[in-house]
Scaffold this motif. Structure first.
Motif, PDB file in Angstrom:
ATOM      1  N   ARG A  47       0.840  -1.346  -0.051  1.00  0.00           N
ATOM      2  CA  ARG A  47       0.122  -0.080   0.075  1.00  0.00           C
ATOM      3  C   ARG A  47       0.880   1.317  -0.053  1.00  0.00           C
ATOM      4  N   TYR A  48       1.793   1.326   0.928  1.00  0.00           N
ATOM      5  CA  TYR A  48       2.699   2.265   0.987  1.00  0.00           C
ATOM      6  C   TYR A  48       4.052   2.485  -0.027  1.00  0.00           C
ATOM      7  N   GLY A  49       4.191   1.388  -0.688  1.00  0.00           N
ATOM      8  CA  GLY A  49       5.331   1.670  -1.861  1.00  0.00           C
ATOM      9  C   GLY A  49       6.696   1.452  -1.084  1.00  0.00           C
ATOM     10  N   VAL A  50       6.865   0.759   0.006  1.00  0.00           N
ATOM     11  CA  VAL A  50       7.857   0.397   0.788  1.00  0.00           C
ATOM     12  C   VAL A  50       8.294  -1.054   0.352  1.00  0.00           C
ATOM     13  N   SER A  51       9.582  -1.315  -0.202  1.00  0.00           N
ATOM     14  CA  SER A  51      10.050  -2.504  -0.632  1.00  0.00           C
ATOM     15  C   SER A  51      10.382  -3.503   0.817  1.00  0.00           C
ATOM     16  N   LEU A  52      10.340  -4.716   0.491  1.00  0.00           N
ATOM     17  CA  LEU A  52      10.354  -5.710   1.471  1.00  0.00           C
ATOM     18  C   LEU A  52      11.666  -5.516   2.061  1.00  0.00           C
ATOM     19  N   ASP A  53      12.678  -5.239   1.383  1.00  0.00           N
ATOM     20  CA  ASP A  53      14.063  -5.264   1.672  1.00  0.00           C
ATOM     21  C   ASP A  53      14.487  -3.712   2.354  1.00  0.00           C
ATOM     22  N   GLU A  54      13.452  -3.141   2.532  1.00  0.00           N
ATOM     23  CA  GLU A  54      13.621  -1.747   3.286  1.00  0.00           C
ATOM     24  C   GLU A  54      13.009  -1.798   4.689  1.00  0.00           C
ATOM     25  N   SER A  55      12.244  -2.885   4.793  1.00  0.00           N
ATOM     26  CA  SER A  55      11.362  -3.094   6.013  1.00  0.00           C
ATOM     27  C   SER A  55      11.855  -4.302   6.840  1.00  0.00           C
ATOM     28  N   ALA A  56      11.831  -4.069   7.986  1.00  0.00           N
ATOM     29  CA  ALA A  56      12.643  -5.030   9.012  1.00  0.00           C
ATOM     30  C   ALA A  56      11.353  -5.368  10.008  1.00  0.00           C
ATOM     31  N   ASN A  57      11.362  -6.583  10.451  1.00  0.00           N
ATOM     32  CA  ASN A  57      10.444  -7.190  11.297  1.00  0.00           C
ATOM     33  C   ASN A  57      11.001  -7.354  12.712  1.00  0.00           C
ATOM     34  N   CYS A  58      10.478  -7.339  13.852  1.00  0.00           N
ATOM     35  CA  CYS A  58      11.034  -7.567  15.014  1.00  0.00           C
ATOM     36  C   CYS A  58      10.199  -8.900  15.675  1.00  0.00           C
ATOM     37  N   VAL A  59      10.706  -9.947  15.752  1.00  0.00           N
ATOM     38  CA  VAL A  59      10.124 -11.244  16.339  1.00  0.00           C
ATOM     39  C   VAL A  59      10.675 -11.492  17.517  1.00  0.00           C
ATOM     40  N   VAL A  60       9.779 -11.716  18.438  1.00  0.00           N
ATOM     41  CA  VAL A  60      10.110 -11.978  20.045  1.00  0.00           C
ATOM     42  C   VAL A  60       9.833 -13.606  19.947  1.00  0.00           C
ATOM     43  N   VAL A  61      11.107 -14.096  20.787  1.00  0.00           N
ATOM     44  CA  VAL A  61      11.236 -15.216  20.979  1.00  0.00           C
ATOM     45  C   VAL A  61      11.222 -15.751  22.469  1.00  0.00           C
ATOM     46  N   ALA A  62      10.865 -16.795  22.734  1.00  0.00           N
ATOM     47  CA  ALA A  62      11.025 -17.311  24.174  1.00  0.00           C
ATOM     48  C   ALA A  62      12.103 -18.468  24.221  1.00  0.00           C
ATOM     49  N   ALA A  63      13.340 -18.418  25.019  1.00  0.00           N
ATOM     50  CA  ALA A  63      14.278 -19.319  25.132  1.00  0.00           C
ATOM     51  C   ALA A  63      14.209 -20.083  26.386  1.00  0.00           C
ATOM     52  N   LYS A  64      13.944 -21.371  26.225  1.00  0.00           N
ATOM     53  CA  LYS A  64      13.857 -22.043  27.682  1.00  0.00           C
ATOM     54  C   LYS A  64      15.226 -23.107  27.846  1.00  0.00           C
ATOM     55  N   ARG A  65      15.561 -22.837  29.115  1.00  0.00           N
ATOM     56  CA  ARG A  65      16.555 -23.902  29.634  1.00  0.00           C
ATOM     57  C   ARG A  65      16.480 -24.198  31.060  1.00  0.00           C
ATOM     58  N   GLY A  66      16.243 -25.222  31.557  1.00  0.00           N
ATOM     59  CA  GLY A  66      16.399 -25.482  32.790  1.00  0.00           C
ATOM     60  C   GLY A  66      15.151 -24.978  33.512  1.00  0.00           C
ATOM     61  N   GLY A  67      14.067 -25.006  32.879  1.00  0.00           N
ATOM     62  CA  GLY A  67      12.820 -24.385  33.813  1.00  0.00           C
ATOM     63  C   GLY A  67      12.705 -23.002  33.789  1.00  0.00           C
ATOM     64  N   GLU A  68      13.595 -22.277  33.110  1.00  0.00           N
ATOM     65  CA  GLU A  68      13.848 -20.720  33.117  1.00  0.00           C
ATOM     66  C   GLU A  68      13.529 -20.429  31.509  1.00  0.00           C
ATOM     67  N   THR A  69      12.625 -19.274  31.600  1.00  0.00           N
ATOM     68  CA  THR A  69      12.181 -18.931  30.044  1.00  0.00           C
ATOM     69  C   THR A  69      12.807 -17.238  29.883  1.00  0.00           C
ATOM     70  N   ARG A  70      13.650 -17.187  29.116  1.00  0.00           N
ATOM     71  CA  ARG A  70      13.948 -15.828  28.811  1.00  0.00           C
ATOM     72  C   ARG A  70      13.745 -15.432  27.348  1.00  0.00           C
ATOM     73  N   TYR A  71      13.576 -14.086  27.358  1.00  0.00           N
ATOM     74  CA  TYR A  71      12.785 -13.612  26.152  1.00  0.00           C
ATOM     75  C   TYR A  71      14.002 -12.840  25.269  1.00  0.00           C
ATOM     76  N   ALA A  72      13.956 -12.687  23.947  1.00  0.00           N
ATOM     77  CA  ALA A  72      14.817 -11.782  23.068  1.00  0.00           C
ATOM     78  C   ALA A  72      13.991 -11.517  21.832  1.00  0.00           C
ATOM     79  N   ALA A  73      14.396 -10.113  21.359  1.00  0.00           N
ATOM     80  CA  ALA A  73      13.940  -9.722  20.188  1.00  0.00           C
ATOM     81  C   ALA A  73      15.139  -9.942  19.010  1.00  0.00           C
ATOM     82  N   CYS A  74      14.279 -10.396  17.648  1.00  0.00           N
ATOM     83  CA  CYS A  74      15.277 -10.453  16.640  1.00  0.00           C
ATOM     84  C   CYS A  74      14.631  -9.575  15.502  1.00  0.00           C
ATOM     85  N   MET A  75      15.812  -8.902  14.850  1.00  0.00           N
ATOM     86  CA  MET A  75      15.230  -8.051  13.834  1.00  0.00           C
ATOM     87  C   MET A  75      16.005  -8.352  12.438  1.00  0.00           C
TER      88      MET A  75
END
Length: 170
Positions: A47-75
């Motif tokens: 709609r706005y004429g921005v190419s996909l390679d100019e746009s970045a997504n922020c993906v939130v991940v949950a990382a688990k180890r030993g009963g603990e959950t930590r979060y991180a963002a991936c760009m």
């Protein structure tokens, strides 16, 4: 429709609360109002004429180890897929890594789903920035709300306090 970019610090009404605080310390961050129904990357770009390679997504991940959950963002650029089960899992030293459930991501970030951005995330969260995003002169990302987008130099994302630059594609 043309995007009207303005300094983000001048339009706090277009930002989620945590994002407003984060952009106060950053230079070169601009915001543009959009139709919230078009916040998802593909619809926005078309709609706005921005190419996909100019746009970045922020993906939130949950990382688990030993009963603990930590979060991180991936760009990553919108043309890429994050290697959550390989690169990200190993980097976070997790036994299991997955996309964070939507309700969890929204609650923990204080941002709207479809608008989550690395600016203003909880301080303990690492922000994993793909090398192609870090090298980009300017990427379009979420603003914390669905009714606007931010334009941010890749170097600004790479320079965030908890940012780590690496190749996130599998």
């Amino acid at each position: 429709m043309t995007l009207q970019w303005v300094p983000a610090t001048g339009r706090p009404d277009l930002l989620a609360g945590p994002v407003t605080r984060a952009v106060a310390d950053l230079e070169g961050v601009e915001v543009a109002e959009i139709d919230p129904e078009l916040a998802d990357t593909a619809a926005f770009c078309e709609r706005y004429g921005v190419s996909l390679d100019e746009s970045a997504n922020c993906v939130v991940v949950a990382a688990k180890r030993g009963g603990e959950t930590r979060y991180a963002a991936c760009m990553v650029l919108a043309t890429m897929r994050v290697d959550v089960n390989g690169v990200v899992r190993r980097h976070l030293d997790a036994r299991k890594t997955s996309f964070a459930p939507m309700a969890d991501a929204v609650e923990r970030t204080g941002m709207e789903y479809g608008g989550i951005t690395p600016l203003g995330l909880p301080e303990e969260w690492p922000v994993l920035v793909d090398t192609r995003v870090a090298e980009h002169p300017r990427v379009v990302i979420g603003s914390g709300v669905r009714r606007s987008k931010l334009a941010v130099p890749g170097a600004t994302l790479a320079g965030l306090k908890k940012a780590e630059v690496l190749s996130l594609a599998g």
